[in-house]
Structures are given as structure tokens and as C-alpha cells.
Design a protein around this motif. Structure first.
Motif, PDB file in Angstrom:
ATOM      1  N   UNK B 140       0.950  -1.266  -0.135  1.00  0.00           N
ATOM      2  CA  UNK B 140       0.253   0.005  -0.108  1.00  0.00           C
ATOM      3  C   UNK B 140       0.831   1.275  -0.194  1.00  0.00           C
ATOM      4  N   UNK B 141       2.219   1.029   0.041  1.00  0.00           N
ATOM      5  CA  UNK B 141       3.020   2.206   0.175  1.00  0.00           C
ATOM      6  C   UNK B 141       2.866   3.014   1.396  1.00  0.00           C
ATOM      7  N   UNK B 142       2.622   2.389   2.409  1.00  0.00           N
ATOM      8  CA  UNK B 142       2.292   3.284   3.628  1.00  0.00           C
ATOM      9  C   UNK B 142       3.260   2.859   4.536  1.00  0.00           C
ATOM     10  N   UNK B 143       3.568   3.976   5.655  1.00  0.00           N
ATOM     11  CA  UNK B 143       4.572   3.782   6.528  1.00  0.00           C
ATOM     12  C   UNK B 143       4.249   2.493   7.612  1.00  0.00           C
ATOM     13  N   UNK B 144       5.066   1.656   8.286  1.00  0.00           N
ATOM     14  CA  UNK B 144       4.642   0.679   9.016  1.00  0.00           C
ATOM     15  C   UNK B 144       5.549   0.799  10.205  1.00  0.00           C
TER      16      UNK B 144
END
Ligand code: FAD
Ligand code: AMP
Lengths: 291, 254
Positions: B140-144
Motif C-alpha cells: 500500500x506504500x504506507x509507513x509501518x
């Protein structure tokens, strides 16, 4: 064949190195190369190094840091990851043995991958004592790989003995009966200079904070003596006790799993037994000082 | 705000694990089931955030038809609705689990907009792959941020406290984000009777993804050899106290 190893300071990375050598010639990428810690930047650096060295496999210790960087690498490279292995052998497919249920169960698996990615469960294989592998340069990280990075650190607040480091732990379970019931556990712990631990039944009831919980989803402990009072010994509790040297179980049920997996047992009501042990310690100490 | 939580149904193994005859699974004939304590804390956090900020909360699981029980448990704590990715009971590896959850999350986001936060457990209780949340986040190309013991909203960012050996590391990342959490994040509430009643009529959407061949392929399970302890009885009741103190003395801890 070249293999890559994510190197952290300490034993677990040298243990990972032991399995890595079975796959090829190791090259190390130090975790401290990216300061402050930024796991995506490390995963990106590993991905670049995989290309440059045409690495056939990548290893890391199965620590929190190791597991998270390797999972990020697996996502980037679109490869499977075998976490917390205690054994691994090259081949097509490679084979691994890994921990499940916090170590209560083992899994033998095939790893169908052009480049096996493996983390090695800490303290399950001997540490490599060969020369330090040559170090890979990390290069400068892309901005996008620095979005997730440590920006601050909070020191532990409670000044007490930490569970993970305690030499003696007095631990209470549902059998203690109530929050107030822990007074006798604390008294004994005080006399022994011990830390207080507990089971999940106790934290779920709100009798003790989660920081006291021992087990798979709590703290893993390694004391000289672990004293389990009114704890049944579910596999998830025992998963936290693998490092305990001696276990003393106090339980009214002689068939409780903890009673069958202890070194020493006392059968009966902990509400009588625990205060009696405290009294006996006081008596022994008084005898020593008066003689 | 919109929040999703991913949970996994696992057996409550009790004091001794017994395997099936083919050694490829745990014999669950006499066992109850639950979600992992880590994930329960994810559910609780999602409920608190929606109570405070209003919005929509969704729980997802990939599992057999019976896993609807764990979805209902999450809804009894206050989650609004559920998505059930139904399997035939075979295990899925971390890669395929992440891919299937990703498809379901994308489909929901297409209709309802992005989730501000997607919660995962730091690791599943049974297979402990340490990867599903991170894989979904990357796709999702989101920070984790992983292994969290505290989560605080700060405007359009989230402040995260990660447990490390000598305390906690702090991360601040922009929303939308993916967060993997550990037990201790909060103290989950007990489901109330009205909560359980309401959960029965909350919507559960079913999808049936196809299981790809696992690239981490389980061959068999083994119960590790015991630690070789043979319990020595020190007696019973208060009369055992002197023998206990002897043991402490011999162990050098007195
Ligand atoms: C995924 C997962 C993760 C988990 N992680 C953990 C974890 O990290 N740590 C953990 O502890 N649990 C964990 N659990 C929970 C675990 O399965 C057990 O439910 C829990 O450990 C039980 O706690 P207990 O032994 O205190 O309670 P019980 O199982 O209820 O046992 C109480 C014991 O006290 C004895 N007793 C009662 N009264 C007295 C008395 N007066 N004197 C002496 N003995 C008495 C009884 O005989 C009994 O043996 C986890 C569960 C799952 C599913
Ligand atoms: N079958 C599943 N259904 C829903 N969520 C899952 C499933 N398997 C794993 N997860 C989520 O991913 C986390 C990490 O799992 P793992 O990578 O297996 O350790 C778990 O704590 C869950 O939140």
C-alpha cells in the motif's frame, strides 16, 4: 556463492552467521550503519547489496530488529521469509526448521525461493567464532525510506528489578485469587531480592500490569530460580520459561502441567505455603545472625 | 476516521500440544479458539479511537467458516463490521495471507476511502511469521511501525512507542499508516452482554480467495523434546517450607 547477513551487536547475529555459512561466503551489513534506526533504509540497503553481490541468501538474527528488517526486505524483493529458524539447509527447495507458538512447537518447512531469506531464533544454535565477515557499505538512504525512523527514546521508568534480568522471580497466577492476594507474593519477592511475575490470567483481570507477565506474549525470563505460585502451566506461559535454570511450582493440583514440568514441587494452598516460606527465610536469617 | 484490524483464529492449546496423525496440524478436537492477545489489543485500540473520533471500524480475518466466532468477538467489543476471507481450513503462508488481505483492504478502500490506520498483531500466535502487516504496508506504500506498546494520534500523524531492550523507541509517522501491536498496548475490555447481542446483527461480508501454492511450505510439525525436568516433591503445605529454603540455599539465591 555470496550470502548477506544483517549484523547486530551481540550473540544472536553470530548465531545467524553459523547458519549463513552453510549457504555461502558471508558479507555483513551492520544495523548501526543507519543511525537513528530506520528499518526501511536498512531493507533498501540489503536489497541493493543483494543485487551487487548477487547474494544467494540473506540471514539475520530473529530479534525484533532482525525480523522486522527482513520482513521489509521480503516485501521489497517479493520473496518468502522463514522467521525464527533453528536450522536451515541449502537446496532446491531449501529446508528450514522454525519455531512456532513462541517455541512450544517446531515446524519443518520447504522454502521455495531463488534467494532464501531466513532469521535465526536467538540462542538456539551455537555462535560462529570465525572471523568477522567483510562489511558492506550502506550508501545514503532515499528520503522515502526515512519516514519510519526512531526520533526519540524513553528510558524505563520503574527502578525495580527487570523481569528479563532477574536472578529470582516469584510469579503468581489465577490461584493467587485477587490483586490484594499478591501481598504475600511481594513479601517473598522482597525477602529474596526477586522480581514479581505473573500469568496472563492475572494481567487480564487487572491485578498486575502487563509488564509483569511472563510468557509467549509477555516477557521471556532466564532466572536461577522461578517460583510459580498458583499457575497451571499453559504452553504459552511455559514458552517464557525456557531459560529458567530451576523451577519451583506451588499448586493445589499435583497434576497441573507446571507441577509436571518443574524441578521442585510443593502441593497445597499457596496462601499457607508462601507465607510459611517467608517465615522460614526470616528464621534462617535470624539463626545466622545470632550464631 | 476509518480503522481496520486483522485478526487470526488460533486454538487455545492448554498444557500440552497434541498433533494430528499426519503431524501437519494441532489436534483441536477438544480445544477452544481465540484471537492472539496482541490482536485483541489492536481491536481494543481501534474501538477506543473510533469512540473518540467517530467513523468506521472493520475487522478482517482469513480463516475457516468457524472464524466468524472471532469476528463476532471483535464486534462484541465494538467493531462495526467484518470481512471474512473464507478458507477450507488449510493453512496459508504469510505471503499469501498478506496478498489476500491486501485485496480485501483495497476493495473496501475503493468503495469507502482509505483506512487511516490498519492494525495487525506484531506476530501471529501460532505461526509467528513476523511479516503479514509489513507486507501489506509495503504493497500500500504506507509507513509501518512494529511492536507497539502505545499509540497516540497527533493531528494527521501518529506517535508510536515501540518496546526495545532498554526502554522504548519513539516514531512519529504520517497517516495513513499500518501499525503492528503487542499485548500491553491497553487492557482490552470484557465484552458486555448488550455488546454480544449487537454483534450478532452486525454485517459480515464474505469473500472466498483462492489459495496459491505456499512458497514457505509446511512439511510437518514436531513437539520439541521436553526440558528433561523431573519434578522432585518437597512435600505439601506449610510443612514443606524448610525444604524450600534448603533449595534456595543450594541454588545460592539466599
Ligand atoms: C496466543 C496466546 C498467548 C498467551 N500468552 C500468554 C503469556 O504470555 N503468559 C501467560 O501466562 N499466559 C498466556 N496465555 C494464556 C494461557 O493460555 C493461560 O490461559 C494462562 O497462562 C492461565 O493462567 P493461570 O495459570 O494463572 O490460570 P489457570 O490456568 O486458571 O490456573 C490456575 C492454577 O492455580 C491453581 N490454584 C488455584 N487455587 C490455588 C491455591 N489456593 N493454591 C495453589 N494453587 C492454586 C490451580 O490448580 C491452577 O493450576 C496465552 C494464551 C494464548 C491463546
Ligand atoms: N489468517 C489471518 N487473518 C487475518 N489476519 C492475519 C492472519 N494471519 C496473520 N494475520 C495478521 O498478521 C499479523 C502477523 O502475522 P504473522 O506474519 O503470521 O506473524 C497477525 O498478528 C495478524 O494481525
Amino acid at each position: 556463492m555470496n550470502v548477506l547477513v544483517l549484523m547486530e551487536p551481540g550473540e544472536p547475529s553470530r548465531q545467524a552467521l553459523t547458519l549463513a555459512r552453510k549457504f555461502g561466503e558471508p558479507h555483513g551489513l551492520p544495523v548501526q550503519a543507519v543511525q537513528p534506526f530506520a528499518p526501511d533504509a536498512l531493507a533498501a540497503a540489503l536489497a541493493r547489496a543483494v543485487e551487487e553481490l548477487d547474494a544467494g541468501a540473506v540471514f539475520a538474527a530473529g530479534t525484533d530488529r532482525g525480523n522486522e528488517v527482513m520482513a521489509r526486505l521480503a516485501a521489497r524483493l517479493n520473496l518468502p521469509l522463514a522467521a525464527n529458524c533453528i536450522g536451515a539447509a541449502p537446496g532446491d527447495p531449501a529446508t528450514v526448521t522454525r519455531l512456532r507458538w513462541g517455541g512450544s512447537l517446531l515446524e519443518e518447512a520447504r522454502l521455495h525461493s531463488p534467494r532464501p531469506l531466513v532469521t535465526v531464533a536467538p540462542h538456539t544454535v551455537p555462535a560462529d567464532d570465525g572471523p568477522q565477515p567483510p562489511t558492506i557499505e550502506v550508501g545514503s538512504p532515499a528520503l522515502g525510506d526515512l519516514v519510519v525512523r526512531v526520533s526519540d527514546h524513553i528510558k524505563p521508568t520503574n527502578g525495580g528489578i527487570s523481569l528479563a534480568d532477574a536472578k529470582v522471580i516469584v510469579s503468581g497466577g489465577r490461584g493467587v485469587g485477587s490483586k490484594e492476594g499478591f501481598a504475600i507474593i511481594e513479601e517473598l519477592a522482597g525477602l529474596l531480592g526477586a522480581a514479581v511475575g505473573c500469568s496472563r490470567a492475572v494481567t487480564s483481570a487487572g491485578w498486575r500490569p502487563h509488564s509483569d507477565q511472563v510468557g509467549q506474549t509477555g516477557t521471556k525470563v532466564a532466572p536461577e530460580v522461578y517460583i510459580a505460585c498458583g499457575i497451571s502451566g499453559a504452553t504459552q506461559h511455559m514458552a517464557g520459561l525456557k531459560g529458567a535454570k530451576r523451577i519451583l511450582a506451588i499448586n493445589s493440583d499435583p497434576q497441573a502441567p507446571l507441577m509436571l514440568n518443574a524441578d521442585y514441587t510443593v502441593t497445597g494452598d499457596l496462601k499457607e505455603i508462601v507465607p510459611a516460606i517467608s517465615a522460614e527465610i526470616r528464621r534462617a536469617r535470624a539463626g545466622r545472625t545470632s550464631s | 476516521m476509518r480503522i481496520a484490524v486483522c485478526i487470526k483464529r488460533v486454538p487455545i492449546t492448554g498444557g500440552r500440544i497434541v498433533l494430528t496423525a499426519d503431524a501437519r496440524a494441532i489436534n483441536t478436537q477438544h480445544l477452544g479458539f481465540t484471537m492472539s492477545p496482541h490482536e485483541e489489543c489492536g481491536v481494543e485500540e481501534a474501538v477506543r479511537l473510533i469512540e473518540a473520533n467517530k467513523g468506521d471500524s472493520v475487522v478482517l480475518t482469513l480463516g475457516p467458516p468457524e472464524a466468524v466466532e472471532q469476528l463476532r468477538d471483535a464486534m462484541a467489543l465494538g467493531i462495526d463490521r467484518a470481512i471474512h476471507l473464507q478458507t477450507d481450513g488449510q493453512e496459508w503462508d504469510g505471503e499469501s495471507t498478506a496478498a489476500a488481505l491486501l485485496d480485501a483492504i483495497r476493495a473496501d478502500e475503493t468503495s469507502n476511502g482509505p483506512f487511516d490506520i490498519i492494525f495487525f498483531g506484531n506476530e501471529s500466535a501460532d505461526s509467528g511469521g513476523f511479516q503479514v502487516g509489513l507486507r501489506v504496508a509495503y504493497a500500500l506504500n504506507r509507513p509501518c511501525v512494529t511492536g507497539l506498546k502505545r499509540v497516540t494520534l497527533e493531528g494527521s500523524s501518529v506517535r508510536c512507542e515501540q518496546e526495545v531492550e532498554d526502554g522504548r523507541d519513539v516514531y512519529v509517522v504520517p497517516l495513513p499508516a499500518v501499525l503492528t501491536v503487542k499485548e500491553g498496548l491497553n487492557l482490552p475490555r470484557y465484552p458486555s452482554v448488550p455488546g454480544r447481542m449487537r454483534a450478532r446483527s452486525k454485517p459480515v461480508a464474505d469473500v472466498t480467495p483462492a489459495r496459491p501454492a505456499p512458497r514457505l511450505e509446511l512439511v510437518k510439525l514436531l513437539v520439541p523434546a521436553g526440558q528433561g525436568r523431573r519434578a522432585e516433591s518437597l512435600g505439601s503445605g506449610a510443612a514443606a517450607a524448610p525444604a524450600v529454603v534448603d533449595v534456595f540455599q543450594k541454588a545460592g539465591v539466599l
